[in-house]
Write a protein that holds these residues in place. Structure first.
Motif, mmCIF file in Angstrom:
data_model
loop_
_atom_site.group_PDB
_atom_site.id
_atom_site.type_symbol
_atom_site.label_atom_id
_atom_site.label_comp_id
_atom_site.label_asym_id
_atom_site.label_seq_id
_atom_site.Cartn_x
_atom_site.Cartn_y
_atom_site.Cartn_z
ATOM 1 N N SER A 1 0.832 -1.208 0.000
ATOM 2 C CA SER A 1 0.000 0.000 0.000
ATOM 3 C C SER A 1 0.867 1.259 0.000
ATOM 4 C CB SER A 1 -0.920 0.000 1.222
ATOM 5 O OG SER A 1 -1.682 1.168 1.269
ATOM 6 N N ASP A 2 1.909 1.254 0.825
ATOM 7 C CA ASP A 2 2.824 2.408 0.868
ATOM 8 C C ASP A 2 3.517 2.608 -0.479
ATOM 9 O OD1 ASP A 2 2.096 2.737 3.505
ATOM 10 O OD2 ASP A 2 3.956 1.912 4.336
ATOM 11 N N ALA A 3 3.930 1.497 -1.098
ATOM 12 C CA ALA A 3 4.595 1.588 -2.402
ATOM 13 C C ALA A 3 3.633 2.122 -3.460
ATOM 14 C CB ALA A 3 5.141 0.222 -2.823
ATOM 15 N N VAL A 4 2.386 1.690 -3.427
ATOM 16 C CA VAL A 4 1.381 2.190 -4.367
ATOM 17 C C VAL A 4 1.207 3.696 -4.160
ATOM 18 C CG1 VAL A 4 -1.094 2.178 -4.938
ATOM 19 C CG2 VAL A 4 0.139 0.016 -4.716
ATOM 20 N N GLN A 5 1.153 4.124 -2.913
ATOM 21 C CA GLN A 5 1.000 5.552 -2.633
ATOM 22 C C GLN A 5 2.192 6.359 -3.151
ATOM 23 O OE1 GLN A 5 -1.846 6.969 -1.641
ATOM 24 N NE2 GLN A 5 -2.597 4.872 -1.783
ATOM 25 N N ARG A 6 3.386 5.809 -3.046
ATOM 26 C CA ARG A 6 4.567 6.511 -3.577
ATOM 27 C C ARG A 6 4.483 6.627 -5.103
ATOM 28 N NH1 ARG A 6 6.997 3.467 0.430
ATOM 29 N NH2 ARG A 6 7.776 1.912 -1.015
ATOM 30 N N VAL A 7 4.052 5.544 -5.766
ATOM 31 C CA VAL A 7 3.910 5.567 -7.224
ATOM 32 C C VAL A 7 2.828 6.571 -7.617
ATOM 33 C CG1 VAL A 7 3.190 4.207 -9.231
ATOM 34 C CG2 VAL A 7 4.815 3.244 -7.601
ATOM 35 N N VAL A 8 1.713 6.559 -6.910
ATOM 36 C CA VAL A 8 0.630 7.500 -7.181
ATOM 37 C C VAL A 8 1.117 8.927 -6.942
ATOM 38 C CG1 VAL A 8 -1.619 8.317 -6.355
ATOM 39 C CG2 VAL A 8 -1.252 5.881 -6.745
ATOM 40 N N GLY A 9 1.914 9.101 -5.900
ATOM 41 C CA GLY A 9 2.440 10.426 -5.577
ATOM 42 C C GLY A 9 3.299 11.015 -6.678
ATOM 43 N N ALA A 10 3.880 10.174 -7.487
ATOM 44 C CA ALA A 10 4.699 10.659 -8.602
ATOM 45 C C ALA A 10 3.823 11.287 -9.690
ATOM 46 C CB ALA A 10 5.526 9.512 -9.186
ATOM 47 N N GLY A 11 2.534 11.041 -9.638
ATOM 48 C CA GLY A 11 1.592 11.694 -10.535
ATOM 49 C C GLY A 11 1.503 11.156 -11.947
ATOM 50 N N GLU A 12 2.074 10.006 -12.205
ATOM 51 C CA GLU A 12 2.046 9.458 -13.564
ATOM 52 C C GLU A 12 0.743 8.746 -13.898
ATOM 53 O OE1 GLU A 12 5.438 7.047 -14.676
ATOM 54 O OE2 GLU A 12 6.537 7.887 -12.988
ATOM 55 N N TYR A 13 0.021 8.304 -12.872
ATOM 56 C CA TYR A 13 -1.102 7.405 -13.103
ATOM 57 C C TYR A 13 -2.408 8.006 -12.612
ATOM 58 C CZ TYR A 13 2.769 4.281 -13.776
ATOM 59 O OH TYR A 13 3.923 3.726 -14.221
ATOM 60 N N LEU A 14 -3.432 7.784 -13.401
ATOM 61 C CA LEU A 14 -4.768 8.220 -13.032
ATOM 62 C C LEU A 14 -5.390 7.223 -12.052
ATOM 63 C CD1 LEU A 14 -7.135 10.146 -13.552
ATOM 64 C CD2 LEU A 14 -7.837 8.639 -15.405
ATOM 65 N N ILE A 15 -5.112 5.942 -12.284
ATOM 66 C CA ILE A 15 -5.686 4.884 -11.460
ATOM 67 C C ILE A 15 -4.695 3.722 -11.408
ATOM 68 C CG2 ILE A 15 -6.923 3.824 -13.390
ATOM 69 C CD1 ILE A 15 -9.208 3.210 -11.446
ATOM 70 N N ILE A 16 -4.695 3.017 -10.282
ATOM 71 C CA ILE A 16 -3.856 1.830 -10.101
ATOM 72 C C ILE A 16 -4.808 0.663 -9.822
ATOM 73 C CG2 ILE A 16 -2.053 0.724 -8.726
ATOM 74 C CD1 ILE A 16 -0.961 3.182 -10.082
ATOM 75 N N ILE A 17 -4.613 -0.448 -10.531
ATOM 76 C CA ILE A 17 -5.489 -1.610 -10.397
ATOM 77 C C ILE A 17 -4.663 -2.829 -9.985
ATOM 78 C CG2 ILE A 17 -7.027 -3.186 -11.639
ATOM 79 C CD1 ILE A 17 -7.627 -0.826 -13.533
ATOM 80 N N ASP A 18 -5.188 -3.560 -9.009
ATOM 81 C CA ASP A 18 -4.591 -4.838 -8.617
ATOM 82 C C ASP A 18 -5.234 -5.904 -9.497
ATOM 83 O OD1 ASP A 18 -3.683 -7.180 -7.471
ATOM 84 O OD2 ASP A 18 -4.473 -6.756 -5.480
ATOM 85 N N THR A 19 -4.461 -6.476 -10.390
ATOM 86 C CA THR A 19 -5.017 -7.455 -11.331
ATOM 87 C C THR A 19 -5.449 -8.750 -10.650
ATOM 88 O OG1 THR A 19 -2.795 -8.252 -11.874
ATOM 89 C CG2 THR A 19 -3.749 -6.561 -13.316
ATOM 90 N N ASP A 20 -4.967 -8.999 -9.450
ATOM 91 C CA ASP A 20 -5.377 -10.205 -8.731
ATOM 92 C C ASP A 20 -6.842 -10.129 -8.291
ATOM 93 O OD1 ASP A 20 -2.808 -11.078 -9.060
ATOM 94 O OD2 ASP A 20 -2.216 -10.804 -6.969
ATOM 95 N N SER A 21 -7.399 -8.933 -8.238
ATOM 96 C CA SER A 21 -8.779 -8.774 -7.772
ATOM 97 C C SER A 21 -9.805 -9.215 -8.813
ATOM 98 C CB SER A 21 -9.045 -7.312 -7.392
ATOM 99 O OG SER A 21 -9.083 -6.507 -8.560
ATOM 100 N N LYS A 22 -9.405 -9.356 -10.052
ATOM 101 C CA LYS A 22 -10.284 -9.774 -11.156
ATOM 102 C C LYS A 22 -11.394 -8.756 -11.435
ATOM 103 C CE LYS A 22 -8.330 -13.913 -11.334
ATOM 104 N NZ LYS A 22 -6.921 -13.775 -11.342
ATOM 105 N N ALA A 23 -11.248 -7.527 -10.924
ATOM 106 C CA ALA A 23 -12.277 -6.500 -11.133
ATOM 107 C C ALA A 23 -12.219 -5.931 -12.543
ATOM 108 C CB ALA A 23 -12.110 -5.377 -10.117
ATOM 109 N N CYS A 24 -11.087 -6.067 -13.175
ATOM 110 C CA CYS A 24 -10.922 -5.487 -14.503
ATOM 111 C C CYS A 24 -10.302 -6.564 -15.401
ATOM 112 C CB CYS A 24 -10.019 -4.260 -14.409
ATOM 113 S SG CYS A 24 -9.972 -3.290 -15.902
ATOM 114 N N PRO A 25 -11.113 -7.282 -16.153
ATOM 115 C CA PRO A 25 -10.604 -8.416 -16.925
ATOM 116 C C PRO A 25 -9.695 -8.044 -18.089
ATOM 117 C CG PRO A 25 -12.920 -8.086 -17.366
ATOM 118 C CD PRO A 25 -12.555 -7.130 -16.273
ATOM 119 N N TYR A 26 -9.739 -6.787 -18.538
ATOM 120 C CA TYR A 26 -8.876 -6.385 -19.645
ATOM 121 C C TYR A 26 -8.393 -4.970 -19.401
ATOM 122 C CZ TYR A 26 -7.222 -4.861 -24.195
ATOM 123 O OH TYR A 26 -6.452 -4.366 -25.206
#
Length: 164
Positions: free
Chosen positions: A125-150
């Motif tokens: 979670s902390d690492a995701v927050q650091r990546v988000v803090g860099a401002g490159e990404y609009l959204i971050i998705i955990d592919t293991d959750s199967k919420a977004c199949p593509y």
């Protein structure tokens, strides 16, 4: 159903906004990050060792019970009623203690697994927050959750290595 609709609505809104801003979607696999987490792997090994010890103890207890029960069955016709009743009570007590040990051990192992996972998930979670803090990404998705199949690779980036 309601949760899926909410997720779909959020993703649609994010995608529309992303197309306007040319921002990227980041995605990662929790399992891949955990596989690279040395502290988590050490904790998992410790839990596995405890699980093996508990399994061995349960097998030994079951063997002891089986032996005593078989001996009782062989001797029961020759036993006085009071002795027979005493042995039955002993067997019942042994069976109940074994079952209680099994329940307690399973709960302790579950707690140990949860305690091993919690700090690793915090690090992710902390690492995701650091990546988000860099401002490159609009959204971050955990592919293991199967919420977004593509996820379209033209608008997204695998950030698993960044999180590791």
């Amino acid at each position: 159903m309601k949760k899926a609709l909410i997720v779909t609505t959020i993703l649609f809104a994010c995608c529309a906004s992303m197309m306007a801003q040319q921002a990227k979607i980041g995605y990662y696999s929790t399992q891949a990050v955990l596989a690279a987490d040395a502290e988590y792997q050490a904790a998992v090994k410790a839990v596995a060792k405890s699980r093996q010890q508990v399994t061995a103890e349960l097998e030994a207890a079951q063997k002891e019970f089986t032996e005593k029960y078989e001996l009782f069955l062989e001797q029961q016709t020759m036993l006085d009623a009071a002795i027979k009743e005493k042995r039955q009570a002993e067997l019942q007590g042994l069976l109940e203690r074994n079952e209680q040990f099994k329940r307690d051990a399973q709960q302790r192992l579950k707690t140990a697994e949860d305690e091993a996972l919690a700090p690793a998930m915090k690090r992710i979670s902390d690492a995701v927050q650091r990546v988000v803090g860099a401002g490159e990404y609009l959204i971050i998705i955990d592919t293991d959750s199967k919420a977004c199949p593509y996820i379209n690779p033209a608008y997204s980036e695998d950030i698993t290595s960044k999180l590791k």
